[in-house]
Design a protein around this motif. Sequence first.
Motif: not given
Length: 268
Positions: A159-170
């Motif tokens: 879940p960390l990887a999915l979440m921080v990839m979301s924040f990379s995009i944002l």
Amino acid sequence: MVKRKQLFKGITTIPDLSWPLVLKVIYRNLLVFKKTWKANIMFNFIEPMLYLWAMGFGLGVYVNQIEGLSYIDFLAPALIASSAMFSTTYEMTYGSFTRMGHQKIFQGMVATPVSMDDVVMGEILYGTFKGVLYGTVFLIVVAMFGLVKSPWALLTPVPLALMVMSFSILSLIWTSIAPNYDSFGYFFTLLISPMFLFAGVFFPVDNLPAGVRFLPWFTPLYHAVEVIRPLLHGKVAWSNLADLGWLAAFVILTIRLPLAMVKNRLIQ
């Protein structure tokens, strides 16, 4: 002034990606990180530790159990997620803006066979790496305090990887429209800080007023916390798959945006 309409030009086309070249972009960033990793980890590590001590061991003494957990057990998993969120967000805003603007690293790389899509994808994956690294380091510290109750915690990087990839995009989306460093204050004040305060880190979102209780559901941090907390306490449920699905869907649906927007920003 950035021409906003032109930022989305080419967004429906297939990205010009070469994964070996994307890996070279990541490798370049890792070489730089190798020189500064101690200071980088230190600053992103100390702040959540202070929150853990002050809110968990200090204030937590006066707080009744929440959802069957002591306050420190409730708080620690969420701080793992928020620590990763902040590390990625700072890197993909101030760090990427510097590489794109003053240092002109992006322009230098596209003078080689590397495409702009390779550069931006490399940035997204590099930001993801840093967030997972910092979150994992904080997970180890939380485990040393005896706050990890289940081997399910070994799955926390998912879940960390999915979440921080979301924040990379944002973050890269915001960076593509940011005119200067001062504008990042709006991003952190209006988006990141409210998430940190109201997305289930410090108290259950059910305690929010009924009219705004649904808002945390739209944030990546909320869904990451909803998965990481049961992982650390061995209370995993099938409903956690829905949170992982939300995070994966967010990445899939939005990852094309920064690829187009950053490239068009540099063309302008």
